[in-house]
Design a protein around this motif. Sequence first.
Motif, PDB file in Angstrom:
ATOM      1  N   GLY A  75       0.814  -1.113  -0.012  1.00 20.81           N
ATOM      2  CA  GLY A  75      -0.203  -0.093   0.094  1.00 20.81           C
ATOM      3  C   GLY A  75       0.855   1.270   0.002  1.00 20.81           C
ATOM      4  O   GLY A  75       0.641   2.431  -0.629  1.00 20.81           O
ATOM      5  N   ALA A  76       1.832   1.089   0.760  1.00 20.40           N
ATOM      6  CA  ALA A  76       2.817   2.468   0.822  1.00 20.40           C
ATOM      7  C   ALA A  76       3.342   2.678  -0.401  1.00 20.40           C
ATOM      8  O   ALA A  76       3.608   3.765  -1.085  1.00 20.40           O
ATOM      9  CB  ALA A  76       3.976   2.112   1.868  1.00 20.40           C
ATOM     10  N   GLY A  77       4.108   1.420  -0.926  1.00 19.79           N
ATOM     11  CA  GLY A  77       4.485   1.513  -2.616  1.00 19.79           C
ATOM     12  C   GLY A  77       3.553   1.984  -3.441  1.00 19.79           C
ATOM     13  O   GLY A  77       3.881   2.861  -4.340  1.00 19.79           O
ATOM     14  N   GLY A  78       2.281   1.477  -3.417  1.00 20.48           N
ATOM     15  CA  GLY A  78       1.280   2.061  -4.559  1.00 20.48           C
ATOM     16  C   GLY A  78       0.935   3.458  -4.043  1.00 20.48           C
ATOM     17  O   GLY A  78       0.713   4.217  -5.236  1.00 20.48           O
ATOM     18  N   LEU A  79       0.927   4.080  -2.779  1.00 22.10           N
ATOM     19  CA  LEU A  79       0.733   5.458  -2.645  1.00 22.10           C
ATOM     20  C   LEU A  79       1.751   6.177  -3.258  1.00 22.10           C
ATOM     21  O   LEU A  79       1.516   7.165  -3.895  1.00 22.10           O
ATOM     22  CB  LEU A  79       0.810   5.487  -1.165  1.00 22.10           C
ATOM     23  CG  LEU A  79       0.514   6.963  -0.664  1.00 22.10           C
ATOM     24  CD1 LEU A  79      -0.634   7.535  -1.025  1.00 22.10           C
ATOM     25  CD2 LEU A  79       0.869   7.162   0.780  1.00 22.10           C
ATOM     26  N   CYS A  80       2.992   5.787  -3.168  1.00 22.79           N
ATOM     27  CA  CYS A  80       4.262   6.451  -3.665  1.00 22.79           C
ATOM     28  C   CYS A  80       4.178   6.516  -5.303  1.00 22.79           C
ATOM     29  O   CYS A  80       4.444   7.451  -5.895  1.00 22.79           O
ATOM     30  CB  CYS A  80       5.371   6.072  -3.303  1.00 22.79           C
ATOM     31  SG  CYS A  80       5.852   6.246  -1.461  1.00 22.79           S
ATOM     32  N   ALA A  81       3.686   5.332  -5.755  1.00 29.04           N
ATOM     33  CA  ALA A  81       3.825   5.175  -7.305  1.00 29.04           C
ATOM     34  C   ALA A  81       2.631   6.128  -7.878  1.00 29.04           C
ATOM     35  O   ALA A  81       3.061   6.515  -9.057  1.00 29.04           O
ATOM     36  CB  ALA A  81       3.426   3.667  -7.571  1.00 29.04           C
ATOM     37  N   PHE A  82       1.489   6.297  -7.357  1.00 32.37           N
ATOM     38  CA  PHE A  82       0.564   6.980  -7.839  1.00 32.37           C
ATOM     39  C   PHE A  82       0.883   8.476  -7.425  1.00 32.37           C
ATOM     40  O   PHE A  82       0.270   9.312  -8.012  1.00 32.37           O
ATOM     41  CB  PHE A  82      -0.956   6.719  -7.250  1.00 32.37           C
ATOM     42  CG  PHE A  82      -1.426   5.408  -7.595  1.00 32.37           C
ATOM     43  CD1 PHE A  82      -1.906   5.650  -9.139  1.00 32.37           C
ATOM     44  CD2 PHE A  82      -1.528   4.231  -7.281  1.00 32.37           C
ATOM     45  CE1 PHE A  82      -2.332   4.500  -9.742  1.00 32.37           C
ATOM     46  CE2 PHE A  82      -2.143   3.097  -7.982  1.00 32.37           C
ATOM     47  CZ  PHE A  82      -2.668   3.333  -9.248  1.00 32.37           C
ATOM     48  N   MET A  83       1.842   8.737  -6.637  1.00 30.72           N
ATOM     49  CA  MET A  83       2.275  10.175  -6.543  1.00 30.72           C
ATOM     50  C   MET A  83       3.362  10.668  -7.443  1.00 30.72           C
ATOM     51  O   MET A  83       3.616  11.817  -7.642  1.00 30.72           O
ATOM     52  CB  MET A  83       2.746  10.342  -5.023  1.00 30.72           C
ATOM     53  CG  MET A  83       1.562  10.530  -4.060  1.00 30.72           C
ATOM     54  SD  MET A  83       2.169  10.559  -2.443  1.00 30.72           S
ATOM     55  CE  MET A  83       3.580  11.214  -2.274  1.00 30.72           C
ATOM     56  N   ALA A  84       3.834   9.706  -8.347  1.00 29.85           N
ATOM     57  CA  ALA A  84       4.857   9.641  -9.267  1.00 29.85           C
ATOM     58  C   ALA A  84       4.454  10.961 -10.103  1.00 29.85           C
ATOM     59  O   ALA A  84       5.183  11.906 -10.676  1.00 29.85           O
ATOM     60  CB  ALA A  84       5.501   8.553  -9.915  1.00 29.85           C
ATOM     61  N   TRP A  89       8.213  11.767 -12.684  1.00 26.29           N
ATOM     62  CA  TRP A  89       8.295  10.438 -12.886  1.00 26.29           C
ATOM     63  C   TRP A  89       9.526   9.635 -12.505  1.00 26.29           C
ATOM     64  O   TRP A  89       9.813   8.442 -12.278  1.00 26.29           O
ATOM     65  CB  TRP A  89       8.343  10.105 -14.555  1.00 26.29           C
ATOM     66  CG  TRP A  89       6.828  10.361 -14.876  1.00 26.29           C
ATOM     67  CD1 TRP A  89       6.570  11.357 -15.703  1.00 26.29           C
ATOM     68  CD2 TRP A  89       5.664   9.635 -14.876  1.00 26.29           C
ATOM     69  NE1 TRP A  89       5.249  11.342 -16.074  1.00 26.29           N
ATOM     70  CE2 TRP A  89       4.812  10.219 -15.520  1.00 26.29           C
ATOM     71  CE3 TRP A  89       5.533   8.321 -14.224  1.00 26.29           C
ATOM     72  CZ2 TRP A  89       3.502   9.859 -15.466  1.00 26.29           C
ATOM     73  CZ3 TRP A  89       4.241   8.002 -14.090  1.00 26.29           C
ATOM     74  CH2 TRP A  89       2.980   8.684 -14.783  1.00 26.29           C
ATOM     75  N   TRP A  90      10.396  10.493 -12.106  1.00 27.43           N
ATOM     76  CA  TRP A  90      12.033   9.986 -11.325  1.00 27.43           C
ATOM     77  C   TRP A  90      11.423   9.641  -9.989  1.00 27.43           C
ATOM     78  O   TRP A  90      12.047   8.568  -9.414  1.00 27.43           O
ATOM     79  CB  TRP A  90      12.741  10.820 -11.086  1.00 27.43           C
ATOM     80  CG  TRP A  90      12.271  12.360 -10.335  1.00 27.43           C
ATOM     81  CD1 TRP A  90      11.458  13.604 -10.673  1.00 27.43           C
ATOM     82  CD2 TRP A  90      12.245  12.392  -9.058  1.00 27.43           C
ATOM     83  NE1 TRP A  90      11.283  14.280  -9.817  1.00 27.43           N
ATOM     84  CE2 TRP A  90      11.644  13.587  -8.554  1.00 27.43           C
ATOM     85  CE3 TRP A  90      12.807  11.778  -7.942  1.00 27.43           C
ATOM     86  CZ2 TRP A  90      11.423  14.093  -7.147  1.00 27.43           C
ATOM     87  CZ3 TRP A  90      12.426  12.038  -6.548  1.00 27.43           C
ATOM     88  CH2 TRP A  90      11.770  13.210  -6.352  1.00 27.43           C
ATOM     89  N   PHE A  91      10.207   9.788  -9.673  1.00 28.69           N
ATOM     90  CA  PHE A  91      10.023   9.103  -8.217  1.00 28.69           C
ATOM     91  C   PHE A  91       9.919   7.780  -8.258  1.00 28.69           C
ATOM     92  O   PHE A  91       9.643   6.968  -7.495  1.00 28.69           O
ATOM     93  CB  PHE A  91       8.718   9.865  -7.848  1.00 28.69           C
ATOM     94  CG  PHE A  91       8.423   9.739  -6.302  1.00 28.69           C
ATOM     95  CD1 PHE A  91       9.322  10.388  -5.481  1.00 28.69           C
ATOM     96  CD2 PHE A  91       7.326   9.465  -5.808  1.00 28.69           C
ATOM     97  CE1 PHE A  91       8.980  10.186  -3.969  1.00 28.69           C
ATOM     98  CE2 PHE A  91       7.034   9.143  -4.400  1.00 28.69           C
ATOM     99  CZ  PHE A  91       7.879   9.597  -3.545  1.00 28.69           C
ATOM    100  N   LEU A  92       9.427   7.384  -9.514  1.00 28.81           N
ATOM    101  CA  LEU A  92       9.122   5.657  -9.636  1.00 28.81           C
ATOM    102  C   LEU A  92      10.475   4.919  -9.304  1.00 28.81           C
ATOM    103  O   LEU A  92      10.314   3.717  -9.001  1.00 28.81           O
ATOM    104  CB  LEU A  92       8.667   5.575 -10.909  1.00 28.81           C
ATOM    105  CG  LEU A  92       7.133   5.736 -11.043  1.00 28.81           C
ATOM    106  CD1 LEU A  92       6.738   5.426 -12.919  1.00 28.81           C
ATOM    107  CD2 LEU A  92       6.259   5.020 -10.349  1.00 28.81           C
ATOM    108  N   TYR A  93      11.719   5.519  -9.517  1.00 30.47           N
ATOM    109  CA  TYR A  93      12.957   4.852  -9.264  1.00 30.47           C
ATOM    110  C   TYR A  93      13.012   4.447  -7.802  1.00 30.47           C
ATOM    111  O   TYR A  93      13.701   3.306  -7.371  1.00 30.47           O
ATOM    112  CB  TYR A  93      14.113   5.599  -9.634  1.00 30.47           C
ATOM    113  CG  TYR A  93      14.151   5.751 -11.160  1.00 30.47           C
ATOM    114  CD1 TYR A  93      14.376   4.881 -12.062  1.00 30.47           C
ATOM    115  CD2 TYR A  93      14.139   7.157 -11.625  1.00 30.47           C
ATOM    116  CE1 TYR A  93      14.453   4.956 -13.522  1.00 30.47           C
ATOM    117  CE2 TYR A  93      14.338   7.270 -13.602  1.00 30.47           C
ATOM    118  CZ  TYR A  93      14.611   6.169 -14.057  1.00 30.47           C
ATOM    119  OH  TYR A  93      14.574   6.294 -15.113  1.00 30.47           O
TER     120      TYR A  93
END
Length: 118
Positions: A75-84, A89-93
């Motif tokens: 869930g935390a990873g998904g939250l961060c991925a949807f904030m990318a 888009w660098w946030f996905l790294y």
Amino acid sequence: MLGSAIVYGLWSQEPVGTTALFLSFGLTAMIGFYLVFTARRVDTGAQDNKQADVADDAGEVGFFSPHSWAPLLLGAGGLCAFMAPVFGWWFLYFTAPIVAVGLWLWVFEYYRGENQNQ
């Protein structure tokens, strides 16, 4: 739903709403397929019999995982991925390893440790 998507797409010529309606139809079809597929494999329960007693439905309901940290990490990873898209888009790294570790833990949580024999 499919008819609405087709009519909307032809009438409005608007790609975003049309895509959203087709995706909604796809999600609805997936849920419907799952329910039909599962209903064929499950036996009739005591709740479907009008003459059944409460005790007829007693027994093991199923296996439920008592504890797992993997969904929280996913869930935390998904939250961060949807904030990318918001931050860049660098946030996905930085998000991809969190999602990968969470998925790894969730898939293999009963292959190691104290829960290995379940």
